[in-house]
Scaffold this motif. Structure first.
Motif, PDB file in Angstrom:
ATOM      1  N   MET A   1      86.212  50.235 160.957  1.00 33.19           N
ATOM      2  CA  MET A   1      86.950  48.927 160.197  1.00 33.19           C
ATOM      3  C   MET A   1      87.108  48.894 158.792  1.00 33.19           C
ATOM      4  O   MET A   1      88.249  48.761 158.205  1.00 33.19           O
ATOM      5  CB  MET A   1      86.306  47.755 160.988  1.00 33.19           C
ATOM      6  CG  MET A   1      86.642  46.512 160.194  1.00 33.19           C
ATOM      7  SD  MET A   1      88.350  46.148 161.131  1.00 33.19           S
ATOM      8  CE  MET A   1      87.547  45.221 162.575  1.00 33.19           C
ATOM      9  N   LEU A   2      85.982  49.369 158.005  1.00 31.03           N
ATOM     10  CA  LEU A   2      86.171  49.344 156.862  1.00 31.03           C
ATOM     11  C   LEU A   2      86.964  50.584 156.140  1.00 31.03           C
ATOM     12  O   LEU A   2      88.020  50.445 155.388  1.00 31.03           O
ATOM     13  CB  LEU A   2      84.820  49.854 156.108  1.00 31.03           C
ATOM     14  CG  LEU A   2      83.768  48.695 156.154  1.00 31.03           C
ATOM     15  CD1 LEU A   2      82.372  49.229 155.613  1.00 31.03           C
ATOM     16  CD2 LEU A   2      84.177  47.702 155.441  1.00 31.03           C
ATOM     17  N   ALA A   3      87.296  51.672 157.154  1.00 32.80           N
ATOM     18  CA  ALA A   3      88.037  52.644 156.613  1.00 32.80           C
ATOM     19  C   ALA A   3      89.588  52.156 156.612  1.00 32.80           C
ATOM     20  O   ALA A   3      90.269  52.464 156.100  1.00 32.80           O
ATOM     21  CB  ALA A   3      88.089  53.943 157.482  1.00 32.80           C
ATOM     22  N   ARG A   4      89.827  51.307 158.020  1.00 32.55           N
ATOM     23  CA  ARG A   4      91.254  50.735 158.217  1.00 32.55           C
ATOM     24  C   ARG A   4      91.559  49.917 157.075  1.00 32.55           C
ATOM     25  O   ARG A   4      92.571  49.429 156.487  1.00 32.55           O
ATOM     26  CB  ARG A   4      91.264  50.118 159.317  1.00 32.55           C
ATOM     27  CG  ARG A   4      91.008  50.888 160.719  1.00 32.55           C
ATOM     28  CD  ARG A   4      91.040  50.077 162.106  1.00 32.55           C
ATOM     29  NE  ARG A   4      90.887  51.071 163.108  1.00 32.55           N
ATOM     30  CZ  ARG A   4      92.167  51.451 163.888  1.00 32.55           C
ATOM     31  NH1 ARG A   4      93.251  50.930 163.588  1.00 32.55           N
ATOM     32  NH2 ARG A   4      92.048  52.162 165.024  1.00 32.55           N
ATOM     33  N   ASP A 101      82.374  36.884 152.183  1.00 29.48           N
ATOM     34  CA  ASP A 101      82.528  36.546 153.719  1.00 29.48           C
ATOM     35  C   ASP A 101      83.633  35.722 154.196  1.00 29.48           C
ATOM     36  O   ASP A 101      83.108  34.994 155.386  1.00 29.48           O
ATOM     37  CB  ASP A 101      81.017  36.636 154.018  1.00 29.48           C
ATOM     38  CG  ASP A 101      80.979  36.696 155.711  1.00 29.48           C
ATOM     39  OD1 ASP A 101      81.883  37.558 156.047  1.00 29.48           O
ATOM     40  OD2 ASP A 101      80.332  35.869 156.245  1.00 29.48           O
ATOM     41  N   ARG A 102      84.754  35.635 153.487  1.00 26.17           N
ATOM     42  CA  ARG A 102      85.935  34.849 154.045  1.00 26.17           C
ATOM     43  C   ARG A 102      86.940  35.696 154.277  1.00 26.17           C
ATOM     44  O   ARG A 102      87.334  36.651 153.353  1.00 26.17           O
ATOM     45  CB  ARG A 102      86.190  33.579 153.001  1.00 26.17           C
ATOM     46  CG  ARG A 102      85.198  32.801 152.730  1.00 26.17           C
ATOM     47  CD  ARG A 102      84.746  31.935 153.919  1.00 26.17           C
ATOM     48  NE  ARG A 102      83.650  31.197 153.489  1.00 26.17           N
ATOM     49  CZ  ARG A 102      83.787  29.845 153.113  1.00 26.17           C
ATOM     50  NH1 ARG A 102      85.021  29.313 153.035  1.00 26.17           N
ATOM     51  NH2 ARG A 102      82.682  29.204 152.600  1.00 26.17           N
ATOM     52  N   PRO A 103      87.437  35.716 155.576  1.00 23.88           N
ATOM     53  CA  PRO A 103      88.452  36.637 156.050  1.00 23.88           C
ATOM     54  C   PRO A 103      89.912  36.559 154.864  1.00 23.88           C
ATOM     55  O   PRO A 103      90.357  35.613 154.895  1.00 23.88           O
ATOM     56  CB  PRO A 103      88.917  36.476 157.412  1.00 23.88           C
ATOM     57  CG  PRO A 103      88.501  34.874 157.634  1.00 23.88           C
ATOM     58  CD  PRO A 103      87.312  34.730 156.689  1.00 23.88           C
ATOM     59  N   LEU A 104      90.422  37.559 154.715  1.00 25.52           N
ATOM     60  CA  LEU A 104      91.603  37.685 153.942  1.00 25.52           C
ATOM     61  C   LEU A 104      92.718  37.926 155.100  1.00 25.52           C
ATOM     62  O   LEU A 104      92.907  39.075 155.745  1.00 25.52           O
ATOM     63  CB  LEU A 104      91.883  38.490 152.831  1.00 25.52           C
ATOM     64  CG  LEU A 104      92.997  38.398 151.798  1.00 25.52           C
ATOM     65  CD1 LEU A 104      92.735  39.222 150.345  1.00 25.52           C
ATOM     66  CD2 LEU A 104      94.382  38.905 152.221  1.00 25.52           C
ATOM     67  N   THR A 105      93.898  36.990 155.365  1.00 31.32           N
ATOM     68  CA  THR A 105      95.046  37.111 156.565  1.00 31.32           C
ATOM     69  C   THR A 105      96.271  37.149 155.885  1.00 31.32           C
ATOM     70  O   THR A 105      96.375  36.484 154.774  1.00 31.32           O
ATOM     71  CB  THR A 105      94.574  36.219 157.585  1.00 31.32           C
ATOM     72  OG1 THR A 105      94.902  34.783 156.950  1.00 31.32           O
ATOM     73  CG2 THR A 105      92.964  36.120 158.104  1.00 31.32           C
ATOM     74  N   ASP A 227      95.353  42.122 159.140  1.00 35.78           N
ATOM     75  CA  ASP A 227      95.618  41.598 160.253  1.00 35.78           C
ATOM     76  C   ASP A 227      95.941  42.878 161.481  1.00 35.78           C
ATOM     77  O   ASP A 227      95.389  42.913 162.505  1.00 35.78           O
ATOM     78  CB  ASP A 227      96.789  40.719 160.405  1.00 35.78           C
ATOM     79  CG  ASP A 227      96.121  39.096 159.847  1.00 35.78           C
ATOM     80  OD1 ASP A 227      95.083  38.971 159.608  1.00 35.78           O
ATOM     81  OD2 ASP A 227      97.026  38.430 159.815  1.00 35.78           O
ATOM     82  N   ARG A 228      96.725  43.761 160.756  1.00 42.96           N
ATOM     83  CA  ARG A 228      97.263  44.800 161.562  1.00 42.96           C
ATOM     84  C   ARG A 228      95.937  45.586 161.833  1.00 42.96           C
ATOM     85  O   ARG A 228      95.860  46.088 162.865  1.00 42.96           O
ATOM     86  CB  ARG A 228      98.054  45.486 160.987  1.00 42.96           C
ATOM     87  CG  ARG A 228      98.792  46.686 161.870  1.00 42.96           C
ATOM     88  CD  ARG A 228     100.226  47.340 161.302  1.00 42.96           C
ATOM     89  NE  ARG A 228     100.732  48.135 162.240  1.00 42.96           N
ATOM     90  CZ  ARG A 228     101.911  48.867 162.039  1.00 42.96           C
ATOM     91  NH1 ARG A 228     102.331  48.627 160.855  1.00 42.96           N
ATOM     92  NH2 ARG A 228     102.202  50.032 162.749  1.00 42.96           N
ATOM     93  N   ALA A 229      95.174  45.973 160.795  1.00 38.93           N
ATOM     94  CA  ALA A 229      93.787  46.677 161.060  1.00 38.93           C
ATOM     95  C   ALA A 229      93.037  46.014 161.954  1.00 38.93           C
ATOM     96  O   ALA A 229      92.178  46.815 162.897  1.00 38.93           O
ATOM     97  CB  ALA A 229      93.409  46.998 159.585  1.00 38.93           C
ATOM     98  N   ARG A 230      92.921  44.764 161.944  1.00 36.17           N
ATOM     99  CA  ARG A 230      92.141  43.995 163.003  1.00 36.17           C
ATOM    100  C   ARG A 230      92.392  44.085 164.478  1.00 36.17           C
ATOM    101  O   ARG A 230      91.843  44.520 165.427  1.00 36.17           O
ATOM    102  CB  ARG A 230      91.830  42.560 162.590  1.00 36.17           C
ATOM    103  CG  ARG A 230      91.109  42.247 161.390  1.00 36.17           C
ATOM    104  CD  ARG A 230      90.943  40.734 161.205  1.00 36.17           C
ATOM    105  NE  ARG A 230      90.368  40.526 159.667  1.00 36.17           N
ATOM    106  CZ  ARG A 230      91.005  40.485 158.859  1.00 36.17           C
ATOM    107  NH1 ARG A 230      92.530  39.943 158.766  1.00 36.17           N
ATOM    108  NH2 ARG A 230      90.280  39.911 157.609  1.00 36.17           N
ATOM    109  N   VAL A 235      92.028  46.611 169.777  1.00 36.42           N
ATOM    110  CA  VAL A 235      92.789  47.539 171.022  1.00 36.42           C
ATOM    111  C   VAL A 235      91.927  48.765 171.209  1.00 36.42           C
ATOM    112  O   VAL A 235      91.387  49.052 172.261  1.00 36.42           O
ATOM    113  CB  VAL A 235      93.910  47.872 170.739  1.00 36.42           C
ATOM    114  CG1 VAL A 235      94.599  49.010 171.617  1.00 36.42           C
ATOM    115  CG2 VAL A 235      94.983  46.774 170.582  1.00 36.42           C
ATOM    116  N   ALA A 236      91.131  49.218 170.057  1.00 33.16           N
ATOM    117  CA  ALA A 236      90.619  50.693 170.227  1.00 33.16           C
ATOM    118  C   ALA A 236      89.135  50.292 170.861  1.00 33.16           C
ATOM    119  O   ALA A 236      88.540  51.100 171.326  1.00 33.16           O
ATOM    120  CB  ALA A 236      90.284  51.310 168.734  1.00 33.16           C
TER     121      ALA A 236
END
Length: 237
Positions: A1-4, A101-105, A227-230, A235-236
């Motif tokens: 996830m971090l790499a994405r 710890d707040r999501p950036l979307t 968002d796309r990375a999440r 899916v993975a």
């Protein structure tokens, strides 16, 4: 996830740099070229306009600065600088999002970008506005120290105002925002400048506009990328 996330930040920053380059070329480069005419001497020299939170590409020129190759060189240098700076902007926003710890979307990415602009550009620019070549300036080390302190205090103040509640949090957030400006930014003893005040003011406004656009684009593109990375990670999984 971090790499994405890291890859998304790099791509978003690069795209933001590409997007903002033509705007910067149209809005600020002509003003820099106009200010260069007020510098003494005709010898070739290197300089960079000082824009807090938005490093302008250095402009090296000699007698043929208006030649076609010189224009292409300026645009190419600005583009290269902007993709590097854009990547740095996006990585800073990603780091801030992970730190608090707040999501950036995609929904709030532009807001995160504007917060970055407020902290790294607008807050220090209130004391050290973007300046053109030939304009007088205080000692560079003193300006850098004041800029760093202002950015750190603005970041802390904004965090308290946004993520904490209560009167003490508001007071604690406003105090560091105001303190650097109460102390005052370093300025030269002699502020006389050959650059017309109207040109300097126009450049300051244009630079802040370009910087705000840069940060907003970086934040919005980063939000889309994250968002796309999440979704890809879900899916993975």
């Amino acid at each position: 996830m971090l790499a994405r996330f890291f890859l998304a930040a790099l791509l978003a920053g690069i795209l933001a740099g590409v997007v903002v380059t033509p705007v910067q070329h149209l809005k600020t480069t002509p003003l820099i070229l106009a200010a260069e005419t007020y510098e003494g001497g005709g010898a070739a020299h290197d300089h960079a306009a000082f824009v807090p939170g938005l490093v302008s590409a250095a402009h090296a020129h000699g007698g043929g600065e208006h030649a076609e190759g010189g224009t292409a060189g300026r645009i190419g240098g600005t583009l290269l600088a902007n993709v590097v700076i854009g990547a740095a902007f996006s990585l800073l926003l990603l780091a801030a999002s992970l730190l608090v710890d707040r999501p950036l979307t995609a929904a709030n990415g532009a807001i995160w970008g504007l917060a970055g602009f407020a902290v790294l550009t607008l807050a220090p620019a209130l004391g050290l506005p973007p300046e053109l070549p030939a304009m007088p300036a205080a000692d560079l080390a003193a300006r850098q120290a004041w800029w760093l302190a202002t950015v750190a205090m603005a970041a802390g103040g904004l965090w308290l105002l946004v993520f904490r509640r209560g009167g003490l949090a508001i007071l604690g957030g406003l105090a560091p925002l105001a303190l650097p400006h109460l102390v005052g930014a370093p300025h030269p003893d002699d502020i006389a400048s050959p650059v017309p005040a109207t040109l300097a003011a126009e450049f300051a406004v244009a630079s802040l506009f370009v910087s705000a656009l840069f940060w907003t684009a970086a934040g919005a593109l980063l939000g889309l990328g994250l968002d796309r990375a999440r979704r890809g990670s879900a899916v993975a999984a």
